[in-house]
Design a protein around this motif. Structure first.
Motif, PDB file in Angstrom:
ATOM      1  N   ARG A  37      29.488  54.772  34.356  1.00  0.00           N
ATOM      2  CA  ARG A  37      29.718  56.192  34.086  1.00  0.00           C
ATOM      3  C   ARG A  37      28.888  56.664  32.876  1.00  0.00           C
ATOM      4  O   ARG A  37      28.449  57.811  32.824  1.00  0.00           O
ATOM      5  N   ARG A  38      28.673  55.726  31.928  1.00  0.00           N
ATOM      6  CA  ARG A  38      27.912  56.114  30.726  1.00  0.00           C
ATOM      7  C   ARG A  38      26.417  55.840  30.886  1.00  0.00           C
ATOM      8  O   ARG A  38      25.660  55.882  29.922  1.00  0.00           O
ATOM      9  N   GLY A  39      26.021  55.507  32.118  1.00  0.00           N
ATOM     10  CA  GLY A  39      24.592  55.437  32.421  1.00  0.00           C
ATOM     11  C   GLY A  39      23.950  54.072  32.330  1.00  0.00           C
ATOM     12  O   GLY A  39      22.721  53.960  32.389  1.00  0.00           O
ATOM     13  N   ALA A  40      24.770  53.006  32.180  1.00  0.00           N
ATOM     14  CA  ALA A  40      24.182  51.663  32.105  1.00  0.00           C
ATOM     15  C   ALA A  40      23.715  51.206  33.485  1.00  0.00           C
ATOM     16  O   ALA A  40      24.197  51.682  34.510  1.00  0.00           O
ATOM     17  N   ARG A  41      22.760  50.288  33.484  1.00  0.00           N
ATOM     18  CA  ARG A  41      22.277  49.665  34.740  1.00  0.00           C
ATOM     19  C   ARG A  41      22.847  48.250  34.762  1.00  0.00           C
ATOM     20  O   ARG A  41      22.647  47.492  33.808  1.00  0.00           O
ATOM     21  N   LEU A  42      23.528  47.909  35.841  1.00  0.00           N
ATOM     22  CA  LEU A  42      24.354  46.701  35.808  1.00  0.00           C
ATOM     23  C   LEU A  42      23.922  45.587  36.743  1.00  0.00           C
ATOM     24  O   LEU A  42      23.428  45.830  37.853  1.00  0.00           O
ATOM     25  N   LEU A  43      24.192  44.359  36.275  1.00  0.00           N
ATOM     26  CA  LEU A  43      24.309  43.201  37.169  1.00  0.00           C
ATOM     27  C   LEU A  43      25.803  42.931  37.214  1.00  0.00           C
ATOM     28  O   LEU A  43      26.443  42.859  36.158  1.00  0.00           O
ATOM     29  N   VAL A  44      26.386  42.786  38.402  1.00  0.00           N
ATOM     30  CA  VAL A  44      27.802  42.446  38.493  1.00  0.00           C
ATOM     31  C   VAL A  44      27.898  40.995  38.953  1.00  0.00           C
ATOM     32  O   VAL A  44      27.385  40.629  40.003  1.00  0.00           O
ATOM     33  N   VAL A  45      28.520  40.179  38.112  1.00  0.00           N
ATOM     34  CA  VAL A  45      28.496  38.730  38.325  1.00  0.00           C
ATOM     35  C   VAL A  45      29.901  38.249  38.659  1.00  0.00           C
ATOM     36  O   VAL A  45      30.869  38.583  37.958  1.00  0.00           O
ATOM     37  N   GLY A  46      30.020  37.477  39.732  1.00  0.00           N
ATOM     38  CA  GLY A  46      31.323  36.949  40.127  1.00  0.00           C
ATOM     39  C   GLY A  46      31.172  35.874  41.182  1.00  0.00           C
ATOM     40  O   GLY A  46      30.057  35.532  41.578  1.00  0.00           O
ATOM     41  N   ARG A  47      32.333  35.396  41.634  1.00  0.00           N
ATOM     42  CA  ARG A  47      32.288  34.248  42.554  1.00  0.00           C
ATOM     43  C   ARG A  47      32.209  34.636  44.021  1.00  0.00           C
ATOM     44  O   ARG A  47      31.878  33.805  44.859  1.00  0.00           O
ATOM     45  N   ASP A  48      32.549  35.902  44.332  1.00  0.00           N
ATOM     46  CA  ASP A  48      32.698  36.267  45.728  1.00  0.00           C
ATOM     47  C   ASP A  48      31.761  37.429  46.092  1.00  0.00           C
ATOM     48  O   ASP A  48      31.927  38.540  45.587  1.00  0.00           O
ATOM     49  N   ALA A  49      30.793  37.125  46.968  1.00  0.00           N
ATOM     50  CA  ALA A  49      29.768  38.126  47.302  1.00  0.00           C
ATOM     51  C   ALA A  49      30.398  39.388  47.884  1.00  0.00           C
ATOM     52  O   ALA A  49      30.021  40.503  47.507  1.00  0.00           O
ATOM     53  N   GLY A  50      31.374  39.220  48.775  1.00  0.00           N
ATOM     54  CA  GLY A  50      31.983  40.379  49.434  1.00  0.00           C
ATOM     55  C   GLY A  50      32.668  41.289  48.438  1.00  0.00           C
ATOM     56  O   GLY A  50      32.527  42.515  48.500  1.00  0.00           O
TER      57      GLY A  50
END
Ligand code: NAP
Length: 236
Positions: A37-50
């Protein structure tokens, strides 16, 4: 010449390239949404692709903190998709309850692997990228790092260890102008206490609202507040 980041002066989040580890979690997903929402560009990291895809934000990176190579995957994705990295938020973690005598060895081991050893492996790999950008690390420790609780000895110890890492790195990385935020939220109604690795949660008073906590975390980042104790979170 690029401007030097001035630690403690706050940080522009619009356009910042940030990896959120534990992005499928309750606090992680709210922090990711607030950063977006504040304009950051993200990598979202976790264990489950879905579940990462279902977040509908950021570039998904499938990685398990128990795997020493998780940080390599984050670094590769940051270089490929974002051209570098300005920040790492670690919102992953696990909890266990019960007397220490009744806590199985495997549970103590998994707690420390996820909450301490994995984050250290991750930092070893990601910090060079953050040094390039004079970026930041933000870790979710917990109130129990300040006030260890009975029937949470291993969890409390793991969070105290994570906070110790932050305190040491804050000085170690001062010259490279990487900011290290140690955030120690009080009990929050995310459901974490209902999915422990082992044991049963003690009766806890009502916790804080997760979206208030997530907003407070992102506010701290934007304001350059590096030490965010439990007392910094107002009850709802
Ligand atoms: N809730 C509270 O009261 C509270 C208070 C203080 C601090 N904290 C801390 O805040 C953080 C987030 O907690 P939460 O309440 O949002 O809990 P949560 O919803 O259970 O989120 C935990 C996250 O950790 C991830 N995770 C667990 N093991 C992992 C592993 N081996 N590799 C990668 N990711 C892993 C989970 O991934 P999956 O989605 O794949 O399971 C999930 O995304 C934790 O560090 C917790 O200790 C919470």
């Amino acid at each position: 010449m690029s401007q030097q980041h001035q630690p403690g002066r706050g940080r522009e989040l619009a356009g910042a390239r940030i990896a959120v580890v534990g992005a499928t979690g309750a606090l992680g997903s709210l922090v990711a949404a607030e950063l977006e929402r504040r304009g950051a560009r993200l990598l979202v990291v976790g264990r489950d692709a879905g579940r990462l895809e279902a977040l509908g934000t950021g570039v998904p990176v499938v990685a398990d903190l128990g795997d020493a190579a998780a940080g390599d995957a984050v670094v590769a994705a940051a270089r490929e998709h974002l051209g570098g990295l300005d920040g790492l938020v670690n919102a992953a973690g696990v909890v266990a309850f019960g007397s220490l005598v009744d806590t199985p060895d495997e549970v103590v081991e998994e707690l420390f692997l996820t909450n301490v050893v994995g984050p250290l492996f991750l930092l070893r790999r990601v910090l060079p990228l953050l040094e390039e950008s004079q970026g930041f690390v933000l870790q979710l420790s917990a109130v129990v790092a300040e006030r260890p609780m009975p029937r949470m000895a291993a969890y409390s110890a793991s969070k105290a260890a994570l906070s110790a890492v932050a305190t040491a790195l804050r000085t170690e990385l001062r010259r490279s102008r990487v900011e290290v935020h140690d955030v120690r939220p009080p009990h929050t109604e995310t459901g974490l206490a209902s999915r422990p690795l082992a044991g049963e949660a003690p009766g806890l008073p009502a916790g804080l609202a997760p979206d208030d906590v997530a907003r407070r975390i992102v506010d701290a980042l934007a304001a350059g507040e590096t030490d965010v104790p439990a007392s910094a979170f107002a009850p709802r």
